[in-house]
Design a protein around this motif. Structure first.
Motif, PDB file in Angstrom:
ATOM      1  N   ALA A  19       0.814  -1.216   0.000  1.00 49.16           N
ATOM      2  CA  ALA A  19       0.000   0.000   0.000  1.00 49.16           C
ATOM      3  C   ALA A  19       0.843   1.259   0.000  1.00 49.16           C
ATOM      4  N   ALA A  20       0.370   2.247  -0.784  1.00 48.62           N
ATOM      5  CA  ALA A  20       0.937   3.592  -0.772  1.00 48.62           C
ATOM      6  C   ALA A  20      -0.217   4.582  -0.828  1.00 48.62           C
ATOM      7  N   THR A  21      -0.174   5.599   0.014  1.00 44.02           N
ATOM      8  CA  THR A  21      -1.258   6.579   0.070  1.00 44.02           C
ATOM      9  C   THR A  21      -0.684   7.992   0.122  1.00 44.02           C
ATOM     10  N   PHE A  22      -1.565   8.964  -0.087  1.00 43.88           N
ATOM     11  CA  PHE A  22      -1.217  10.363   0.123  1.00 43.88           C
ATOM     12  C   PHE A  22      -2.190  10.905   1.157  1.00 43.88           C
ATOM     13  N   ASP A  23      -1.656  11.421   2.269  1.00 45.79           N
ATOM     14  CA  ASP A  23      -2.475  11.710   3.435  1.00 45.79           C
ATOM     15  C   ASP A  23      -2.470  13.191   3.801  1.00 45.79           C
ATOM     16  N   ALA A  24      -3.612  13.654   4.304  1.00 46.05           N
ATOM     17  CA  ALA A  24      -3.733  14.986   4.902  1.00 46.05           C
ATOM     18  C   ALA A  24      -3.824  14.800   6.408  1.00 46.05           C
ATOM     19  N   LEU A  25      -2.967  15.521   7.150  1.00 44.43           N
ATOM     20  CA  LEU A  25      -2.895  15.345   8.597  1.00 44.43           C
ATOM     21  C   LEU A  25      -3.107  16.681   9.296  1.00 44.43           C
ATOM     22  N   ALA A  26      -3.905  16.664  10.347  1.00 46.05           N
ATOM     23  CA  ALA A  26      -4.161  17.863  11.145  1.00 46.05           C
ATOM     24  C   ALA A  26      -3.883  17.568  12.607  1.00 46.05           C
ATOM     25  N   VAL A  94       5.838   0.669 -10.012  1.00 41.20           N
ATOM     26  CA  VAL A  94       4.566   1.184  -9.497  1.00 41.20           C
ATOM     27  C   VAL A  94       3.606   1.361 -10.661  1.00 41.20           C
ATOM     28  N   LEU A  95       2.451   0.730 -10.582  1.00 41.23           N
ATOM     29  CA  LEU A  95       1.438   0.829 -11.631  1.00 41.23           C
ATOM     30  C   LEU A  95       0.706   2.157 -11.544  1.00 41.23           C
ATOM     31  N   ARG A  96       0.484   2.821 -12.683  1.00 41.38           N
ATOM     32  CA  ARG A  96      -0.354   4.018 -12.773  1.00 41.38           C
ATOM     33  C   ARG A  96      -1.639   3.615 -13.481  1.00 41.38           C
ATOM     34  N   LEU A  97      -2.756   3.709 -12.795  1.00 39.31           N
ATOM     35  CA  LEU A  97      -4.028   3.205 -13.301  1.00 39.31           C
ATOM     36  C   LEU A  97      -4.951   4.349 -13.699  1.00 39.31           C
ATOM     37  N   ASP A  98      -5.387   4.345 -14.950  1.00 36.32           N
ATOM     38  CA  ASP A  98      -6.317   5.360 -15.432  1.00 36.32           C
ATOM     39  C   ASP A  98      -7.709   5.133 -14.866  1.00 36.32           C
ATOM     40  N   GLY A  99      -8.407   6.215 -14.628  1.00 37.58           N
ATOM     41  CA  GLY A  99      -9.815   6.134 -14.240  1.00 37.58           C
ATOM     42  C   GLY A  99     -10.068   5.753 -12.801  1.00 37.58           C
ATOM     43  N   VAL A 100      -9.016   5.680 -11.963  1.00 34.51           N
ATOM     44  CA  VAL A 100      -9.203   5.378 -10.544  1.00 34.51           C
ATOM     45  C   VAL A 100      -8.450   6.413  -9.718  1.00 34.51           C
ATOM     46  N   GLU A 101      -8.831   6.532  -8.468  1.00 35.68           N
ATOM     47  CA  GLU A 101      -8.180   7.470  -7.562  1.00 35.68           C
ATOM     48  C   GLU A 101      -7.165   6.745  -6.686  1.00 35.68           C
ATOM     49  N   SER A 102      -6.071   7.426  -6.403  1.00 38.57           N
ATOM     50  CA  SER A 102      -5.046   6.857  -5.524  1.00 38.57           C
ATOM     51  C   SER A 102      -5.572   6.724  -4.104  1.00 38.57           C
ATOM     52  N   GLY A 103      -4.962   5.838  -3.342  1.00 37.40           N
ATOM     53  CA  GLY A 103      -5.292   5.717  -1.932  1.00 37.40           C
ATOM     54  C   GLY A 103      -4.954   6.996  -1.189  1.00 37.40           C
ATOM     55  N   ALA A 104      -5.820   7.391  -0.286  1.00 31.98           N
ATOM     56  CA  ALA A 104      -5.614   8.634   0.465  1.00 31.98           C
ATOM     57  C   ALA A 104      -6.320   8.530   1.806  1.00 31.98           C
ATOM     58  N   SER A 105      -5.849   9.341   2.759  1.00 36.09           N
ATOM     59  CA  SER A 105      -6.450   9.358   4.093  1.00 36.09           C
ATOM     60  C   SER A 105      -6.503  10.774   4.627  1.00 36.09           C
ATOM     61  N   VAL A 106      -7.483  11.014   5.485  1.00 32.01           N
ATOM     62  CA  VAL A 106      -7.538  12.221   6.301  1.00 32.01           C
ATOM     63  C   VAL A 106      -7.324  11.775   7.744  1.00 32.01           C
ATOM     64  N   VAL A 107      -6.298  12.339   8.392  1.00 29.40           N
ATOM     65  CA  VAL A 107      -5.920  11.903   9.735  1.00 29.40           C
ATOM     66  C   VAL A 107      -5.954  13.100  10.676  1.00 29.40           C
ATOM     67  N   ARG A 116      -5.182   9.251  17.273  1.00 23.24           N
ATOM     68  CA  ARG A 116      -5.542   9.683  15.931  1.00 23.24           C
ATOM     69  C   ARG A 116      -6.851   9.067  15.494  1.00 23.24           C
ATOM     70  N   ALA A 117      -7.539   9.768  14.600  1.00 26.93           N
ATOM     71  CA  ALA A 117      -8.750   9.264  13.949  1.00 26.93           C
ATOM     72  C   ALA A 117      -8.495   9.335  12.447  1.00 26.93           C
ATOM     73  N   ILE A 118      -8.798   8.254  11.732  1.00 26.98           N
ATOM     74  CA  ILE A 118      -8.445   8.150  10.323  1.00 26.98           C
ATOM     75  C   ILE A 118      -9.675   7.822   9.490  1.00 26.98           C
ATOM     76  N   SER A 119      -9.831   8.530   8.386  1.00 26.25           N
ATOM     77  CA  SER A 119     -10.819   8.195   7.370  1.00 26.25           C
ATOM     78  C   SER A 119     -10.076   8.044   6.052  1.00 26.25           C
ATOM     79  N   ASN A 120     -10.222   6.890   5.410  1.00 25.61           N
ATOM     80  CA  ASN A 120      -9.402   6.630   4.229  1.00 25.61           C
ATOM     81  C   ASN A 120     -10.228   6.313   2.990  1.00 25.61           C
ATOM     82  N   ARG A 121      -9.633   6.607   1.849  1.00 27.43           N
ATOM     83  CA  ARG A 121     -10.204   6.223   0.559  1.00 27.43           C
ATOM     84  C   ARG A 121      -9.574   4.896   0.149  1.00 27.43           C
ATOM     85  N   PRO A 122     -10.357   3.941  -0.322  1.00 23.73           N
ATOM     86  CA  PRO A 122      -9.811   2.619  -0.654  1.00 23.73           C
ATOM     87  C   PRO A 122      -8.683   2.704  -1.680  1.00 23.73           C
ATOM     88  N   LEU A 123      -7.779   1.753  -1.587  1.00 23.65           N
ATOM     89  CA  LEU A 123      -6.657   1.678  -2.521  1.00 23.65           C
ATOM     90  C   LEU A 123      -7.121   1.163  -3.880  1.00 23.65           C
TER      91      LEU A 123
END
Length: 318
Positions: A19-26, A94-107, A116-123
């Motif tokens: 898994a690899a994600t891009f996260d926003a943290l507050a 690393v595969l780049r897939l068209d038409g899908v969103e990358s994994g991401a989280s709000v932490v 911490r409390a985490i809400s994530n978008r599926p990979l």
């Protein structure tokens, strides 16, 4: 290899899959109530994901590292790949897939409790390891480390290769159909191991896990450090280190990458675990899971300074 690792690509290749994600943290003083706004003292955007962060830890410590995973053909995917490349991680598989969103989280991280409390978008869903670039890296690797996302495709592809690397598994999540049989290094949490095997003592848990895998077992237990068992040895507790903690986000992932890095350097398991504990502890000084990971020189400086381990010595258990 010990202190004095060179920076060339002749070192053993360590491949991390998953898994690899891009996260926003507050960072906040407390969690907001419903419909309430709480001012954050810091907001960061950073890469995440168990295997991706483990790869960064190994690379930061001076090792030759590649990552295999999947991201969307989107801005978050660009950030994920750029973040790995800045650390010197090979991302050619690393595969780049068209038409899908990358994994991401709000932490959202609370300062007082460092919780911490985490809400994530599926990979993105993809076969991570069957394509040519991934198979080439796996064939060339000395070690392959996977998380819960990378385990099934990696084991399947490794079964098709003639030259087999040593394997390590991040056992922090339960995986349907998982077996530790044949793993060279199995690294669950004590909690997850208890859910798999039963609520036994730490010693009994590791002994059963080692009997299943046939390899080394290291089970982490947060601030209490880790429990370790090498084949033919007895279970021992390896203490953690006391530092001022800002956030524990990603600390377990950092531990996995650091542990593998120390083992590849030829260190005995207990020493490798202790050094990985130090790397993971130092990573908690930062809000995100990566910017606090020490370099090799920073780790050596920390280990040679006055410090306070949570337990004074390795504790042998029977």
């Amino acid at each position: 290899m010990q202190a004095g690792l060179s920076d060339d690509a002749s070192r053993p290749l360590l491949v991390f899959v998953g898994a690899a994600t891009f996260d926003a943290l507050a960072l906040v003083e407390r969690y907001p109530d419903p419909d309430e706004r709480v001012v954050a003292s810091d907001i960061r955007f950073a890469g995440g994901g168990p295997s991706a962060t483990a790869a960064v830890a190994a690379a930061r410590l001076g090792h030759n590292v590649a990552f295999i995973g999947a991201v969307g053909a989107d801005d978050a995917g660009d950030e994920i790949i750029a973040g790995l490349q800045r650390e010197g991680v090979n991302t050619e598989a690393v595969l780049r897939l068209d038409g899908v969103e990358s994994g991401a989280s709000v932490v959202v991280i609370t300062r007082a409790a460092a919780s911490r409390a985490i809400s994530n978008r599926p990979l993105p869903r993809a076969d991570l390891t069957s394509h040519a670039a991934a198979r080439e890296l796996l064939s060339a690797s000395a070690w392959v480390h996977t998380d819960h996302i990378g385990w099934e495709p990696t084991i399947r592809t490794l079964g098709e290769l003639e030259m087999l690397p040593r394997t390590s598994f991040d056992g922090g999540h339960l995986v349907e159909g998982f077996t530790a049989e044949g793993l060279d290094l199995y690294v669950p949490t004590i909690e997850t191991l208890a859910r798999r095997i039963g609520h036994l003592s730490q010693v009994e848990l590791l002994e059963q896990a080692a009997a299943e895998s046939g390899g080394a077992v290291v089970a982490t237990q947060g601030a209490d450090g880790a429990w370790a068992l090498s084949p033919g040895e007895t279970v021992q507790q390896v203490p953690g280190f006391q530092v001022d903690v800002l956030s524990t986000l990603g600390a377990g992932d950092v531990f996995h990458g650091a542990l593998l890095a120390q083992i590849v350097e030829g260190r005995p398991l207990l020493e490798a675990v202790s050094r990985a504990n130090a790397v993971a502890a130092l990573s908690t000084r930062a809000l995100d899971g990566r910017s606090g990971i020490p370099t090799r020189s920073e780790l050596e400086a920390f280990l040679s300074s006055d410090r306070s381990p949570s337990v004074p010595d390795f504790q042998e258990s029977r």
